[in-house]
Design an enzyme around this catalytic site. Structure first.
Site, PDB file in Angstrom:
ATOM      1  N   HIS A 175      34.736  40.787 -24.479  1.00 36.60           N
ATOM      2  CA  HIS A 175      36.090  41.279 -24.180  1.00 36.60           C
ATOM      3  C   HIS A 175      36.104  41.920 -22.800  1.00 36.60           C
ATOM      4  O   HIS A 175      35.121  41.891 -22.061  1.00 36.60           O
ATOM      5  CB  HIS A 175      36.534  42.299 -25.236  1.00 36.60           C
ATOM      6  CG  HIS A 175      36.982  41.683 -26.521  1.00 36.60           C
ATOM      7  ND1 HIS A 175      38.276  41.724 -26.965  1.00 36.60           N
ATOM      8  CD2 HIS A 175      36.283  40.991 -27.453  1.00 36.60           C
ATOM      9  CE1 HIS A 175      38.365  41.108 -28.129  1.00 36.60           C
ATOM     10  NE2 HIS A 175      37.162  40.652 -28.448  1.00 36.60           N
ATOM     11  N   HIS A 217     -15.820  39.709 -23.530  1.00 31.57           N
ATOM     12  CA  HIS A 217     -16.540  40.754 -22.794  1.00 31.57           C
ATOM     13  C   HIS A 217     -16.291  42.115 -23.434  1.00 31.57           C
ATOM     14  O   HIS A 217     -15.711  42.216 -24.511  1.00 31.57           O
ATOM     15  CB  HIS A 217     -16.079  40.770 -21.331  1.00 31.57           C
ATOM     16  CG  HIS A 217     -16.669  39.670 -20.505  1.00 31.57           C
ATOM     17  ND1 HIS A 217     -17.587  39.877 -19.504  1.00 31.57           N
ATOM     18  CD2 HIS A 217     -16.461  38.325 -20.546  1.00 31.57           C
ATOM     19  CE1 HIS A 217     -17.916  38.723 -18.950  1.00 31.57           C
ATOM     20  NE2 HIS A 217     -17.238  37.756 -19.570  1.00 31.57           N
ATOM     21  N   GLU A 262     -11.483  41.333 -23.066  1.00 32.14           N
ATOM     22  CA  GLU A 262     -12.266  42.570 -23.121  1.00 32.14           C
ATOM     23  C   GLU A 262     -11.969  43.213 -24.464  1.00 32.14           C
ATOM     24  O   GLU A 262     -10.820  43.560 -24.754  1.00 32.14           O
ATOM     25  CB  GLU A 262     -11.877  43.497 -21.979  1.00 32.14           C
ATOM     26  CG  GLU A 262     -11.979  42.873 -20.593  1.00 32.14           C
ATOM     27  CD  GLU A 262     -13.401  42.874 -20.041  1.00 32.14           C
ATOM     28  OE1 GLU A 262     -14.256  43.589 -20.611  1.00 32.14           O
ATOM     29  OE2 GLU A 262     -13.655  42.170 -19.056  1.00 32.14           O
ATOM     30  N   HIS A 295     -22.375  39.148 -20.365  1.00 38.19           N
ATOM     31  CA  HIS A 295     -23.067  40.341 -19.873  1.00 38.19           C
ATOM     32  C   HIS A 295     -23.839  40.915 -21.047  1.00 38.19           C
ATOM     33  O   HIS A 295     -23.245  41.291 -22.072  1.00 38.19           O
ATOM     34  CB  HIS A 295     -22.061  41.351 -19.326  1.00 38.19           C
ATOM     35  CG  HIS A 295     -21.405  40.892 -18.063  1.00 38.19           C
ATOM     36  ND1 HIS A 295     -20.120  41.219 -17.708  1.00 38.19           N
ATOM     37  CD2 HIS A 295     -21.885  40.126 -17.039  1.00 38.19           C
ATOM     38  CE1 HIS A 295     -19.821  40.690 -16.537  1.00 38.19           C
ATOM     39  NE2 HIS A 295     -20.880  40.010 -16.116  1.00 38.19           N
ATOM     40  N   GLU A 349      41.707  38.659 -21.030  1.00 35.18           N
ATOM     41  CA  GLU A 349      40.402  39.267 -20.775  1.00 35.18           C
ATOM     42  C   GLU A 349      39.446  38.114 -20.459  1.00 35.18           C
ATOM     43  O   GLU A 349      38.890  37.477 -21.357  1.00 35.18           O
ATOM     44  CB  GLU A 349      39.963  40.088 -21.982  1.00 35.18           C
ATOM     45  CG  GLU A 349      40.905  41.259 -22.254  1.00 35.18           C
ATOM     46  CD  GLU A 349      40.643  41.971 -23.571  1.00 35.18           C
ATOM     47  OE1 GLU A 349      39.589  41.700 -24.201  1.00 35.18           O
ATOM     48  OE2 GLU A 349      41.480  42.793 -23.978  1.00 35.18           O
ATOM     49  N   GLU A 398     -22.778  43.917 -23.131  1.00 39.89           N
ATOM     50  CA  GLU A 398     -21.453  43.921 -23.740  1.00 39.89           C
ATOM     51  C   GLU A 398     -21.577  43.162 -25.058  1.00 39.89           C
ATOM     52  O   GLU A 398     -21.428  41.934 -25.121  1.00 39.89           O
ATOM     53  CB  GLU A 398     -20.437  43.294 -22.791  1.00 39.89           C
ATOM     54  CG  GLU A 398     -20.270  44.125 -21.512  1.00 39.89           C
ATOM     55  CD  GLU A 398     -19.463  43.437 -20.417  1.00 39.89           C
ATOM     56  OE1 GLU A 398     -19.507  43.926 -19.267  1.00 39.89           O
ATOM     57  OE2 GLU A 398     -18.811  42.407 -20.714  1.00 39.89           O
ATOM     58  N   HIS A 424      41.045  37.575 -26.432  1.00 42.06           N
ATOM     59  CA  HIS A 424      42.296  38.034 -25.830  1.00 42.06           C
ATOM     60  C   HIS A 424      42.462  37.253 -24.532  1.00 42.06           C
ATOM     61  O   HIS A 424      41.616  37.341 -23.628  1.00 42.06           O
ATOM     62  CB  HIS A 424      42.253  39.541 -25.576  1.00 42.06           C
ATOM     63  CG  HIS A 424      42.284  40.349 -26.834  1.00 42.06           C
ATOM     64  ND1 HIS A 424      41.635  41.552 -26.973  1.00 42.06           N
ATOM     65  CD2 HIS A 424      42.899  40.106 -28.032  1.00 42.06           C
ATOM     66  CE1 HIS A 424      41.840  42.028 -28.191  1.00 42.06           C
ATOM     67  NE2 HIS A 424      42.605  41.174 -28.847  1.00 42.06           N
ATOM     68  N   GLU A 481      32.473  44.883 -24.191  1.00 47.53           N
ATOM     69  CA  GLU A 481      33.491  45.051 -23.162  1.00 47.53           C
ATOM     70  C   GLU A 481      32.787  44.970 -21.811  1.00 47.53           C
ATOM     71  O   GLU A 481      31.906  45.769 -21.506  1.00 47.53           O
ATOM     72  CB  GLU A 481      34.193  46.406 -23.322  1.00 47.53           C
ATOM     73  CG  GLU A 481      34.806  46.631 -24.695  1.00 47.53           C
ATOM     74  CD  GLU A 481      36.132  45.927 -24.870  1.00 47.53           C
ATOM     75  OE1 GLU A 481      36.706  45.486 -23.843  1.00 47.53           O
ATOM     76  OE2 GLU A 481      36.620  45.823 -26.016  1.00 47.53           O
TER      77      GLU A 481
END
Length: 1368
Positions: free
Chosen positions: A661, A224, A317, A114, A557, A117, A554, A752
Site C-alpha cells: 500500500h 584441522h 577447523e 598437522h 497507491e 591437530e 487501492h 505501507e
C-alpha cells in the site's frame, strides 16, 4: 615415486647413504609389518569408548579390524608412507569397495595433516565406524554408502602425531610438521608462486598429489584444529597480504554454500564465535571464512585440489585446542557428526553424466567440461563420467576434447538436491582432405606429471596451464570482478496497457521460469494478472513454499505496483547469474500480482499525496473493507476483484504474503480490527511470527525502521522498529490480511511503502533503492519455521488436508494435496501434532533454529491398523486393476486442481437460451437419439395440464439395474419461476453425453454411475414464468396454485388433500430406494442447503448432510465465500462457507428433500444458483461456468463414503438388510446385497441388521479424497431367542419337554389305574342295573352338587369323570 628416486639418486650427497636409507626403510617396513600382524591377530574389536587417542599401532589395528569385519563395504589400503615409514592409511567405504562403479562420485576426508591437530584423526575413525556399523540399519547411511565412493584418511601426518603431546592446545611441543620439519599444508604447488620443496622431504604430499590426480575426487574436506570455522578457497593471493584480502575463486558462491553446509550443522561453528583463548576476539560470520581473508596460506592443499584436480575442497577447523584431553573426544564427535554427514551428501548436487564417442559409443576420458561464465573446468574420468558441482540455476555447458567437435548444451536446469543428468556424445573431427568441413579443435595440456611442470604453449588452448610462467610469478592474476546483480533500467508509471505489455514481454522472454496467468476480471473487465516466477512455475512442487506479493489494492497507491514490476525484471534478469536470486527462484514459487484494482489506477492522478481519487474500485467500494470479517458482518456486496482473490487464495497453499500500500511508511500486521471496533492492540495467536516477518522487511528499509514515517504529514506518528499492529494503528474491518490468516494457511502483512500515494515518476528509482533488499529479505522469511510431509505409514503416500497444530498457539494449518506443509514459527522449542481423519494423531517436539527451517515429517498410522500399519483381518473385498484405477481417478479429481483441470479439458459447444416445454422435450429426445448407448428417457407422469415430467438416465447400461453402482439424482424446476436449474441440468446432460468416449475421466464416471436427471418437475409453472423477473412469484406454483415443495407428505394422516400429479410422479421416483444422493437446483439465493426444511430440533447425521452441501459450495467460485447481496430475499450478511440448514433459510413442511430423507432414505441438498429467480438469458453462460465444476463434484462425491455387500457365511447375498449409520440413519441393501452410504470424513459406526441373523458392527474411516471404503458384512444365523442364547433356550426347551413327557406318563399311569377300578364297577352295575338305577341317579346328582360346592375341584379329574360317564 620414480621421480623421487631419480631425485635422490641424482643428489651427490645422498648417493653414499642411499644403501643405508634403503636398509632403514626395509627394516622399518619389516618392523611395521610385524607390529601390524601382531595387532590384527591378537586384538579383538571392542566397543568404541571415545575416551582415548589411537597411536599408530592402535590406529592400524583398529582400521584393519573394521575392514576385516565389513569386507562388503570397506577396503583398507595405503597410498604411500610417511618420512618414517608409517603407512598413510585410507579406508574406502562403499558398496563393492574392491571395484570401481562408473558414475559413482568420489569423496574424501583427510585428517591430521598437522600432526598435533588431533581431533580430526579421532573423529574420522569414529566416522568410519559409524558408517560401517549403521550401514544396512539406517536408510540415510545405507543410501550414502551405496551411492558414494567415500575415502577417509584419518592421518596424513602419522609421524607428527607420534611426536605430539596430549593436552597441548597451542602446539608448543612440536608435531605440527612432518619428520623432516616440513609443513605439509605449505608444500603443495601454488598458483601464484612456484613451490620449491625437496620431494624427498615431503613423501606425504607427493603421495597425496598422485592420489588426487588418479582418483578425480568430486568433493573433499581437510580437517584441522586451532579454531572453529570452515575455510574455503582461495587460501592465498598474488599479493600474499598476511590478512584481510578476500581471494575469490571462480566457484566462490559454491564454496561459500559448501562451507555453510558444514558450519550450519555444527552447533558451535554456526555461531561464528569460537571464543578460542588464543584469539578471543575472532569472529567469523556464519562460521565460515575465505582462506586468504583469514590469513595467507601459500602452498595449501585445498587450493591444489581445486586448481589441479577435479575436486572442490574446504578446510574445517574443528576445535580451539589442537590436542585436547581424550575426555573431550566424545563431545567433539557429537559436535561434528551431523556436519560430516551433511557435507558428504553434497557430493551429489549440480550436473553429472557421461561423455561418449558418437561413432562407437566408447567412453571418453579427460574431456573438459566447461560451464559458461565460470572459468574453471574439470575433466571426465576413465569411464567418461563426470560430476560438476553447481548451485541451482540455468547454465550453458560444453564438452570439449582434442580430436572431437565440441558439444554445447544450453539452458541446463540445475535444481536443489539430486544432480541433473547431462550426457554428451562427441563426434570426431573430419579433416578437409576427407571431404569434411573445417572445424575448430582444442588441445588440452597433460597434468599427469607429479611435479606439475608440464605447460601447454598451444595458442588455441582453452585451459590455463598448471604452473605459472616465470614472467608471471610476480604479476597479480586477472580475477573477475565481484558479481553485481543487474538492476532495473527503466522507471516509469505503467498504465494498464503498458503493464499488460510488460508482463507479456517477460512471460515470452523467460518461459523457463515465468508463467503468466489470470485470476479473474475487474468491474470494468480488465484482467487481474499474476506472474509466477520459479524454476517450475506452472505447478506446486512438493516441499516448495508458495509466496505472493499483491499491490495496488487501492488504485491510487501506486508505488507497490511499480516495485513489483521492478522485482519481476530483477528476478528474471539475475536468474542463473546471481546466487541469491537463483537459489530463491529455484526453491520458492513466487506469485506477483502488480495490480488488484486496475480500474481505480486508471482514474488516479500522478502527484496525488493523500487523496482518494481512484482508491476504490469502479463500483466505489474499498476492496480492503470488502472481505468477510471475524468480528462484524460486512454488508456491502462482494466485489468481483475480492471474489477473484478469495478464490485464488483458496486454490493455492500460500504460506506468506504482503499487501503493498501507500500513504505511510510501516509494516502493519494482524489483527486489523477489534471486537469492539476500538483502536487498540488486537493480538493474533501468531503475534510473534508476524512481528518477526514484519521486522525482516522494515530493518532492510533504510527509512522505515526509524519509525518516523511522514513527519511533514503526520508529525506525531511513530512506529517502533517501523512496524505496528493493525488495530492499534486504526481499525480496518473487512481487511484482506486478516482474511488470509483466518481462512487459509497464509500469513499476510500490509506494507505501507511511502508517504506519497502517487509520487512523480522521477522519484521511482529511489523507491526501488530503498525497498529492493527488503523485498528480497521478506521472501526469504518463507523459508523459516518448520516444514515437512505428513504421510501414510502403510504406503508412504502424502495425506492432504491433515492438520498441523502447535501447542499453545490457537491457529492450525493444513497440508497441501501431496501432504507437504510449512508452518512459520519464531525460534524456540514446540510441541507439534499432526492429525487427519482416519489416522491416529502423532505428537512430537521440535526446535526451530534462528536461521533456516527445521524439517519435521510425520508418518501417521491408520485407525484400526496394527503396529505395522496393516488393516485388520476379516473378509476383504478383492480389487481388480480396473477398480484400483478408478479409485486413483477419484483421488486425483478430489485433490489439488484435479477437478479444475477436468473442467478445463472438457468443452460443450452449445447455445444457451431458455427452453419452453416443447423445446425441452425435443432436446431430451434428441439426446437419446444421438447417444442411444448411454441414455434412456422415460416419463414419470404428467402435470395438471398434461405435460410430461421427463427423467433422463445416463449410464453405460441405461435402463438396466446395476445395484453395485451408486445412483445419483439431479432435479430442477420444482418452482417454475426459477428455471435456471432446468437449463443448467440440460446443459449438464449434453456436456456428459458429448464428452463420453472423448474424455477418459468423464467416460469412466458415466460407466461407474447411474445418473438420473429430471430437469423440470413443474412444467406448467415454467410456462407461466416471465424472463428477467428476479422476484416475481408468477409460475412458482403448479396449475392448481400449489407450491409443490409443500406437497410431499408420506403419512396419510398428514395429508389434507390428494397429492398433486407432479408430486405423485416425484414421490414414486424417490421411493425407489436405490438412490445414493440427490441434488435439487432452485433459485433466488446463493447458498447450498441441507435437510431438513421442517422445524426440527436436531438432525440425524447432520455432519454428513452439511458436508455434502459444502462440497457443492466449495466447488462454486462464489457460493463458498458466503456472499451477500441477495437483498430481494433478505439474504444479507455472511453465510459461513455458503452452507446452511434449510429450515434456517425458510422453514416449511412437506418439502421434497424431507420426503427424500424420511421415505427415500436418500440425502438431498438444494442448491440455490443465484439471487435472481429468472435472470436474462445472457447470464446463463456465466452461471453454467460457475456451476459446471460443482455439478461434476457431485458425480465424484457419490463414489465416496462407504459401500459394501451383506451376505451370509455361505456367500448368499442378503436383500433388505438394514444398514444403520452411527446409530441413526438407515439405508437398505438392494439386489445382490449391495449398499452405499455417503458419510462425512471421519470415523463412523456401521451396524447391519437382518431377520434371522446376528447383528453385525464395523467401524470405518471415510476420507474426503478417497473412493468409498469397501467392506463385506457376513452374517451368522441369529443364535438368540427372546434375547437369550440359542443354546440356553434349546436346552431349557428340551428339559421342559422331558419334564412334560415324564409328567404325562405319570398322569397316564395314574389314570389308567383308576380307569381299571371304574371298569370293574361298571361291570357289576350292568349285572344289577335294576337294583342300582336309583342309587346311580342319586350319586350322579350328588356329584353335580359336589362340583358346584367344591370350586377348587381339579378340572381334569372332572373331565375324566364326564368322559367315563358318557361311556356308560
Amino acid at each position: 615415486m620414480l621421480q623421487i628416486w631419480e631425485y635422490l639418486s641424482k643428489t651427490p650427497k645422498l648417493r653414499v647413504s642411499l644403501f643405508a636409507v634403503l636398509l632403514f626403510l626395509v627394516v622399518s617396513l619389516g618392523d611395521a609389518r610385524l607390529r601390524t600382524r601382531s595387532v590384527s591377530t591378537s586384538q579383538e574389536e571392542t566397543v568404541e569408548t571415545y575416551n582415548k587417542y589411537y597411536n599408530y599401532v592402535d590406529l592400524t589395528g583398529r582400521l584393519k579390524s573394521l575392514a576385516e569385519k565389513y569386507p562388503h563395504v570397506a577396503n583398507l589400503s595405503s597410498i604411500g608412507q610417511s618420512v618414517e615409514g608409517r603407512e598413510l592409511w585410507v579406508m574406502r567405504i562403499t558398496k563393492d569397495p574392491n571395484s570401481d562403479t562408473p558414475g559413482k562420485p568420489k569423496f574424501k576426508y583427510v585428517g591430521n595433516m598437522h600432526g598435533d591437530e588431533t581431533v580430526s584423526r579421532q573423529v574420522l575413525v569414529y566416522l568410519v565406524e559409524y558408517l560401517l556399523t549403521k550401514y544396512g540399519e539406517e536408510s540415510r547411511i545405507t543410501e550414502l554408502v551405496n551411492t558414494t565412493d567415500i575415502y577417509i584418511m584419518p592421518s596424513m601426518n602419522p609421524d607428527g602425531f607420534e611426536k605430539s603431546r596430549e593436552g597441548d592446545c597451542s602446539g608448543d611441543n612440536g608435531g605440527r610438521n612432518n619428520a623432516k620439519n616440513m609443513d605439509l599444508n605449505r608444500s603443495f604447488p601454488d598458483q601464484y608462486d612456484e613451490t620449491r620443496v625437496n620431494p624427498a622431504d615431503i613423501p606425504e604430499v607427493m603421495a597425496m598429489i598422485r592420489w588426487i590426480q588418479e582418483k578425480k575426487f568430486v568433493l573433499s574436506g581437510n580437517l584441522h584444529g586451532g579454531s572453529v570455522v570452515a575455510s574455503y578457497p582461495f587460501d592465498d593471493s598474488a599479493s600474499h597480504k598476511r590478512q584481510g584480502h578476500y581471494s575469490q575463486s571462480e566457484d566462490d558462491s559454491l564454496f561459500r554454500y559448501l562451507a555453510l553446509v558444514f558450519s550450519q550443522n555444527h552447533p558451535v561453528m554456526k555461531t561464528g564465535e569460537p571464543n578460542c583463548p588464543e584469539a578471543p576476539e575472532e569472529i567469523f560470520k556464519d562460521g565460515i571464512t575465505n582462506g586468504a581473508q583469514w590469513y595467507d596460506v601459500p602452498g595449501g592443499m585445498q587450493d591444489f585440489n581445486y586448481l589441479y584436480g577435479n575436486c572442490l575442497e574446504i578446510t574445517m577447523e574443528l576445535s580451539c585446542c589442537k590436542y585436547p584431553l581424550a575426555s573431550e573426544l566424545h563431545k567433539e564427535w557429537d559436535l561434528n557428526r551431523e556436519s560430516l554427514l551433511a557435507y558428504i551428501e553434497k557430493v551429489r548436487i549440480g550436473v553429472r553424466g557421461y561423455v561418449k564417442d558418437a561413432i562407437n559409443g566408447t567412453a571418453l576420458a579427460n574431456v573438459s567440461i566447461v560451464v559458461a561464465s565460470i572459468r574453471h573446468n574439470l575433466t571426465t574420468g576413465k569411464y567418461g563420467d563426470y560430476y560438476r558441482l553447481l548451485l541451482p540455476g540455468t547454465y550453458n555447458i560444453t564438452a570439449v576434447a582434442p580430436g572431437y567437435i565440441a558439444m554445447e548444451v544450453h539452458s541446463v536446469q540445475v535444481v536443489e538436491g539430486k544432480a541433473t543428468e547431462l550426457n554428451f556424445t562427441l563426434a570426431p573431427v573430419v579433416n578437409e582432405a576427407a571431404g569434411g568441413i573445417p572445424v575448430t579443435t582444442y588441445s588440452m595440456p597433460s597434468t599427469n606429471d607429479p611435479n606439475l611442470s608440464t605447460t601447454n604453449n598451444s595458442s588455441d588452448s582453452t585451459q590455463t596451464r598448471v604452473v605459472p610462467s616465470e614472467d608471471s610469478k610476480n604479476s597479480r592474476p586477472l580475477l573477475p570482478p565481484k558479481h553485481q546483480p543487474i538492476q532495473p533500467q527503466e522507471f516509469r508509471h505503467h498504465n494498464y496497457a503498458d503493464m499488460e505489455m510488460f508482463l507479456l514481454k517477460y512471460s515470452s522472454e523467460f518461459p523457463s521460469i515465468v508463467h503468466l496467468y489470470k485470476i479473474g476480471r475487474s468491474v470494468e473487465d480488465r484482467e487481474l494478472y499474476v506472474m509466477v516466477i520459479s524454476d517450475n512455475p506452472t505447478v506446486h512442487e512438493h516441499g516448495e513454499p508458495e509466496f505472493k506479493y499483491i499491490a495496488n489494492m487501492h488504485g491510487n497507491e501506486v508505488v507497490g505496483r511499480e516495485l513489483l514490476l521492478n522485482l519481476i525484471e530483477y528476478l528474471c534478469r539475475n536468474y542463473g547469474t546471481d546466487p541469491e536470486v537463483t537459489q530463491m527462484v529455484n526453491n520458492t514459487r513466487i506469485h506477483i500480482m502488480p495490480s488488484m484494482n486496475p480500474d481505480g489506477y486508471e482514474v488516479a492522478t500522478e502527484g496525488d499525496i493523500k487523496g482518494y481519487k481512484g482508491r476504490n474500485n469502479s463500483n466505489n467500494f474499498d476492496l480492503n473493507r470488502n472481505f468477510p470479517d471475524q468480528f462484524i458482518t460486512i454488508t456491502e456486496p462482494r466485489q468481483p476483484e475480492t471474489i477473484a482473490v478469495m478464490n485464488w487464495l483458496k486454490s493455492i497453499p500460500f504460506i506468506l504474503s504482503a499487501n503493498l500500500h501507500g500513504g505511510s511508511l510501516v509494516v502493519n500486521y494482524p489483527y486489523d480490527d477489534d471486537k469492539q471496533g476500538l483502536s487498540r492492540y488486537s493480538q493474533s495467536p501468531d503475534d510473534k511470527v508476524f512481528q518477526q516477518v514484519s521486522r525482516a522487511y522494515s530493518q532492510e528499509n533504510p527509512l522505515m525502521h526509524n519509525g518516523h514515517p511522514c513527519e511533514d504529514l503526520y508529525q506525531d506518528e511513530y512506529f517502533e522498529d517501523g512496524i505496528t499492529n493493525g488495530a492499534k494503528w486504526y481499525n480496518v474491518p473487512g481487511g484482506m490480511q486478516d482474511w488470509n490468516y483466518l481462512n487459509t494457511n497464509c500469513f499476510e502483512v500490509t506494507i505501507e511503502l511511502g508517504c506519497v500515494k502517487y509520487p512523480m515518476a522521477k522519484d521511482l528509482p529511489q523507491y526501488w533503492e530503498q525497498n529492493r533488499r527488503a523485498l528480497l529479505q521478506f521472501i526469504h522469511q518463507v523459508h523459516s519455521g518448520v516444514k515437512g510431509t505428513v504421510s501414510d505409514m502403510r504406503d508412504g503416500t502424502g495425506i492432504p488436508n491433515a492438520t498441523i497444530s502447535v501447542e499453545d498457539i490457537d491457529h492450525n494449518i493444513t497440508t497441501a494435496h501431496t501432504g507437504d506443509y510449512w508452518r512459520l514459527l519464531v525460534p524456540g522449542t514446540y510441541y507439534i501434532t499432526a492429525s487427519a481423519h482416519g489416522y491416529t494423531p502423532m505428537r512430537t517436539y521440535v526446535t526451530v533454529p534462528k536461521t533456516g527451517v527445521e524439517v519435521l515429517d510425520f508418518r501417521l498410522t491408520r485407525v484400526h491398523s496394527d503396529s505395522n500399519g496393516q488393516s485388520p483381518k476379516g473378509p476383504q473385498p478383492t480389487q481388480n486393476p480396473s477398480e484400483k484405477e478408478f479409485q486413483s481417478l477419484i483421488k486425483d479429481l478430489s485433490l489439488g486442481q484435479g477437478l479444475e483441470q477436468l473442467v478445463k479439458s472438457t468443452a460443450a459447444e452449445n447455445s444457451f437460451r431458455y427452453r419452453h416445454y416443447k423445446e425441452l422435450s425435443g432436446f431430451m429426445r434428441s439426446l437419446t437419439l444421438n447417444f442411444p448407448q448411454i441414455t434412456s428417457l422415460r416419463s414419470l407422469g404428467q402435470s395438471v395440464e398434461v405435460r410430461t415430467i421427463w427423467a433422463l438416465e445416463i449410464s453405460n447400461k441405461p435402463g438396466e439395474a446395476e445395484p453395485s453402482e451408486p445412483k445419483i439424482r439431479f432435479v430442477a424446476g420444482i418452482h417454475g419461476n426459477a428455471p435456471v436449474g432446468t437449463e443448467l441440468l440440460l446443459e449438464f446432460a449434453f456436456f456428459l453425453c458429448i464428452n463420453y468416449g472423448k474424455n477418459p475421466a468423464i467416460t469412466r464416471l458415466i460407466n461407474e454411475t447411474r445418473i438420473v436427471i429430471v430437469p423440470s418437475i413443474n412444467p406448467d409453472g415454467r410456462e407461466q414464468a416471465v424472463e428477467k423477473q428476479c422476484t416475481s412469484t408468477q409460475g412458482l406454483t403448479n396449475a392448481h396454485g400449489k407450491d409443490l415443495d409443500t406437497d410431499f407428505f408420506g403419512n396419510a394422516s398428514q395429508r389434507v388433500v390428494e397429492a398433486q400429479p407432479e408430486t405423485r410422479a416425484m414421490m414414486d421416483l424417490i421411493l425407489d430406494k436405490a438412490y445414493t444422493l440427490s441434488v435439487a437446483l432452485d433459485g433466488g439465493s446463493l447458498v447450498a442447503t441441507y435437510p431438513y426444511d421442517k422445524p426440527v430440533q436436531s438432525v440425524e447425521n447432520e455432519g454428513t448432510l452439511k458436508y455434502l452441501a459444502s462440497v457443492y459450495a466449495n466447488n462454486h467460485p462464489k457460493m463458498h465465500l458466503g456472499g451477500t447481496g441477495c437483498s430481494n430475499n433478505e439474504q444479507m450478511g455472511n453465510i459461513p462457507d455458503g452452507v446452511m440448514r434449510a429450515a434456517e433459510r425458510q422453514s416449511h413442511m412437506g418439502s421434497m428433500k424431507d420426503f427424500s430423507m424420511d421415505f427415500g432414505h436418500c440425502p438431498e441438498i438444494t442448491v440455490y444458483s443465484g439471487c435472481c429467480l429468472f435472470p436474462p438469458a445472457e447470464q446463463l453462460t456465466p452461471l453454467w461456468a460457475e456451476n459446471k465444476k460443482a455439478l461434476l463434484s457431485m458425480l465424484v462425491e457419490v463414489h465416496k463414503g462407504v459401500r459394501g455387500v451383506v451376505r451370509d457365511k455361505g456367500g448368499k447375498p442378503i436383500v433388505g438388510a438394514i444398514i444403520v449409520l452411527n446409530g441413526g440413519v438407515r439405508v437398505f441393501t438392494s439386489e445382490g446385497g449391495y449398499f452405499h452410504a455417503l458419510l462425512a470424513p471421519g470415523n463412523h459406526n456401521i451396524e447391519a441388521v437382518a431377520d434371522g441373523y446376528q447383528q453385525q458392527r464395523q467401524e470405518v474411516v471415510v476420507s474426503s479424497y478417497e473412493a468409498a471404503v469397501s467392506i463385506i458384512i457376513e452374517f451368522d444365523m441369529d443364535n438368540s431367542i427372546f434375547g437369550l442364547p440359542r443354546e440356553f433356550v434349546v436346552a431349557s426347551a428340551a428339559a421342559s419337554m422331558t419334564a412334560l413327557v415324564v409328567t404325562a406318563c405319570i398322569i397316564w399311569c395314574v389314570c389308567a389305574a383308576k380307569s381299571n377300578r371304574q371298569k370293574d364297577g361298571f361291570h357289576r352295575l350292568r349285572q344289577h342295573r335294576d337294583d342300582y338305577d336309583d342309587e346311580i341317579r342319586l350319586t350322579s346328582m350328588g356329584s353335580k352338587k359336589s362340583l358346584l360346592a367344591h370350586e377348587f375341584q381339579d378340572e381334569s379329574e372332572s373331565d375324566e369323570e364326564t368322559l367315563y360317564a358318557n361311556k356308560i
